[in-house]
Design an enzyme around this catalytic site. Structure first.
Site, mmCIF file in Angstrom:
data_model
loop_
_atom_site.group_PDB
_atom_site.id
_atom_site.type_symbol
_atom_site.label_atom_id
_atom_site.label_comp_id
_atom_site.label_asym_id
_atom_site.label_seq_id
_atom_site.Cartn_x
_atom_site.Cartn_y
_atom_site.Cartn_z
ATOM 1 N N CYS A 140 8.073 9.834 10.699
ATOM 2 C CA CYS A 140 9.017 9.591 9.651
ATOM 3 C C CYS A 140 9.829 10.736 9.289
ATOM 4 O O CYS A 140 10.778 10.364 8.529
ATOM 5 C CB CYS A 140 7.691 9.367 8.354
ATOM 6 S SG CYS A 140 6.511 10.317 8.188
ATOM 7 N N GLY B 133 0.800 -1.237 0.094
ATOM 8 C CA GLY B 133 -0.025 0.140 0.053
ATOM 9 C C GLY B 133 0.944 1.485 -0.225
ATOM 10 O O GLY B 133 0.462 2.400 -0.540
ATOM 11 N N GLU C 106 -3.239 13.268 3.364
ATOM 12 C CA GLU C 106 -2.056 13.681 2.976
ATOM 13 C C GLU C 106 -1.529 13.666 1.547
ATOM 14 O O GLU C 106 -0.415 13.440 1.350
ATOM 15 C CB GLU C 106 -0.889 13.036 3.915
ATOM 16 C CG GLU C 106 -1.060 12.731 5.517
ATOM 17 C CD GLU C 106 -0.077 11.860 5.966
ATOM 18 O OE1 GLU C 106 0.518 10.932 5.426
ATOM 19 O OE2 GLU C 106 0.057 12.062 7.139
#
Length: 657
Positions: A419, A192, A322
């Protein structure tokens, strides 16, 4: 498959060959070494007081049987450790550090213990749901985490020569190649969140094992095929979302799985996934000589940079998902503009630049680097932006939490989804890799960053020593060292922000007529030891306006000087930045201020301010006029905002014709 890419690609110069010594960038690289990487190691070990818990290292210890406890964090928490290791590897490649290397080696030992007998490596599924491997590729990032650890493994092997992590990840990649594919008993799937595609190409280049390249191509070409793998997978697990536990309908464009990648025309969905996917596509196109895949990369590149990119090099305008929105929808105050998305855009631009050396790719790379990426980290290296808006009002962010919850007026110490911080670290630690590339006997200089590089060109050893005044001055100088007189072309980029340039070789000004190709001045000659090249780029402060279809910027202007986009901040201009009006003919003055963010150029101008002093309490009036009063407006580089406390900020201000 398509026809071969016609021209031989350029080869990027490894960061190991480039030693950066630059008045601007050395600060950031030293910061990563001395502060950011140590700080992030503490954060990953949950030892930073007041910061959000990570759990990333403890998850590996639990999976390795070294510690008792429950899994903590997002399903992709492993990737934070991987990116940290990759950043550490780049630092070790530049300068060996026994203490850092020992920490990294010990972490790699833990990773090895966490690996399962069949090669599988993922702490979420090992610790929490061992029976559910490969059951939710749509949402749960198994291959994404694998890809980041593969990147770390290659970087660490190239930096230290140690194979342990590389061997771990080759075992995992071999297992993945058994699981996925079109053969009997294999799963016809893909992840994904794209990442493994580009990582497998790196693993292929490091090991020479073509199986990894073929697997990368499989994942690229399988995406978007119909019937949808993601829809079928979701149905198999009962239609429930991992994140909400509620029934879900798979949004295929969000995952870039609505069409095969070769047929996609516009960037859609989660922005980081798009550019990671495109980086992998470009890698496969280059290695395979695949023209149709490269054409798909170019189509999506053009859509992003001409219709969906902010002036700061940020992408992903929509908080929901996002994601990319629609063409020309670039709101400033609700922008998502994730730091990772601009880093991914840099990865994509760098790969396109090797396949087709053209300054338009380097221009975008530079724009994202100097603006969004370094804006994403404070000057002390201990707080970060995940979201990079182009307009901020703290009162609105805090008072309208539903619409502005993602926008922060100050940088955060850490994130539950962390991240971005390690992504910044690994990019800056490997910055030397983005400066030069070589194609045949042409040496391209893409970025103007001071330092030294040693190259092999046409069988000769060539050294370039670059000194640069960027981003404050457009003056760049190269000193050439060669072991013997040798012919090669030195190609110097002419940035899109400079309207004129001059080049001197050994003090003699060149006539540039006929020397410019694809945005580079190409100087071909027989070079001798000690030759010097000087490039002077015009660098005025200039006004920039948006395409008319970018509705939110109608009647507004932004300022840029060199690669830097500027903004107005409350610390200089007071509250009510939206009331500033910049006359179109106002002179822009540039001056250096040593007191802010390590020293920077400010831009000041005689501006106007909307005067509402006599408005009164009425919300609306038909009998009122608004006066304009003179005011001196100050603008600072966008990357430096939010280093003086909480306050308003805007890149775009009203313009008076």
């Amino acid at each position: 498959m398509g026809q071969a890419v016609e021209n031989e690609s350029a080869t990027p110069v490894s960061h190991k060959q480039v030693s950066i010594s630059d008045p601007f960038w050395s600060y950031y690289i030293d910061l990563v070494r001395d502060v950011v990487v140590p700080y992030q190691w503490e954060a990953l070990n949950d030892r930073v007081e007041g910061a959000e818990k990570s759990g990333a290292v403890s998850n590996f210890k639990i999976a390795a049987g070294l510690q008792q406890g429950d899994y903590y964090g997002m399903v992709f928490q492993d990737s934070d450790v991987a990116k940290w290791l990759e950043a550490a590897a780049y630092l070790l490649a530049a300068r060996r550090d026994s203490a850092l290397e020992q920490i990294a080696d010990e972490m790699i030992d833990i990773i090895g213990l966490a690996q399962q007998e069949d090669g599988y490596l993922n702490t979420f599924y090992t610790v929490k749901e061992p029976e559910n491997r490969w059951t939710n590729l749509t949402e749960c990032h198994e291959l994404y985490c694998a890809g980041h650890m593969m990147e770390a493994a290659v970087a660490y092997y190239e930096a230290t020569g140690k194979r342990k992590l590389l061997d771990i990840m080759c075992r995992f990649a071999d297992y993945i190649a058994e699981v996925f594919g079109d053969g009997p008993g294999q799963m016809p799937g893909y992840d994904g969140h794209q990442e493994i595609e580009l990582a497998l190409v790196k693993l292929y280049r490091a090991t020479g094992n073509s199986k990894y390249l073929e697997l990368s191509q499989y994942f690229v070409d399988e995406r978007g095929q119909q019937p949808s793998f993601f829809e079928a997978e979701t149905e198999r697990r009962g239609g429930l979302s991992h994140w909400s536990g509620m029934p879900m309908k798979v949004d295929l464009p969000y995952f870039q799985a609505h069409l095969p990648v070769r047929e996609q025309l516009t960037a859609a969905g989660h922005a980081v996934r798009v550019v990671y996917m495109l980086a992998g596509m470009a890698d496969v196109a280059r290695e395979k000589g695949d023209h149709t895949l490269f054409d798909a990369c170019k189509r999506l590149w053009d859509n992003i940079v001409t219709k969906q990119m902010y002036i700061t090099g940020a992408i992903g305008s929509m908080a929901q998902g996002e994601a990319f929105s629609v063409d020309y929808d670039l709101p400033n105050d609700t922008a998502y503009a994730e730091t990772c998305a601009s880093i991914g855009l840099i990865f994509f631009a760098h790969r396109m630049l090797q396949i087709e050396p053209d300054s338009r790719y380097a221009d975008v790379l530079e724009r994202a680097l100097y603006n969004t990426v370094i804006a994403g980290m404070s000057r002390d290296g201990k707080s970060f932006f995940y979201v990079n808006p182009l307009e901020v009002s703290p009162a609105v962010c805090e008072g309208n939490n539903k619409n502005y919850n993602h926008v922060k007026p100050v940088r955060q110490e850490w994130f539950g989804c962390a991240c971005c911080p390690p992504n910044i670290a690994r990019l800056l630690a490997s910055l030397g890799e983005y400066v030069y590339s070589v194609k045949g006997t042409v040496v391209y200089s893409h970025l103007y960053i001071g330092g030294k590089v040693d190259l092999s060109v046409g069988g000769a050893t060539v050294g370039l020593s670059q000194s640069s005044g960027m981003p404050w001055s457009g003056d760049v100088r190269y000193e050439i060292s060669v072991d013997r007189e040798t012919s090669f072309e030195l190609a110097l980029r002419l940035p899109d922000w400079s309207e004129s340039a001059s080049v001197r070789v050994n003090g003699e000004t060149l006539d540039l007529t006929g020397l410019v190709k694809d945005g580079y001045v190409r100087i071909e000659r027989e070079w001798s030891n000690g030759d010097a090249v000087e490039l002077s780029l015009e660098m005025p402060a200039r006004r920039v306006r948006s395409h008319p279809l970018v509705k939110v910027n109608a009647g507004k202007v932004a300022l840029q000087r060199g690669p830097l986009v500027y903004c107005a901040e409350e610390a200089d201009n007071g509250a009510g930045i939206e009331q500033i009006v910049l006359p179109a003919k106002a002179e822009l003055h540039v001056s250096f201020d040593a007191s802010l963010a390590g020293g920077l150029n400010r831009i000041t101008a005689d501006a106007l301010r909307l005067d509402y002093a006599e408005w009164g309490q009425s919300l609306y009036r038909s009998d009122a006029s608004v006066r304009l009063k003179p005011e001196r407006a100050t603008f600072i580089p966008y990357y430096a905002w939010a280093n003086r406390g909480k306050g308003e900020m805007a890149v775009w201000v009203k313009e008076q014709p």
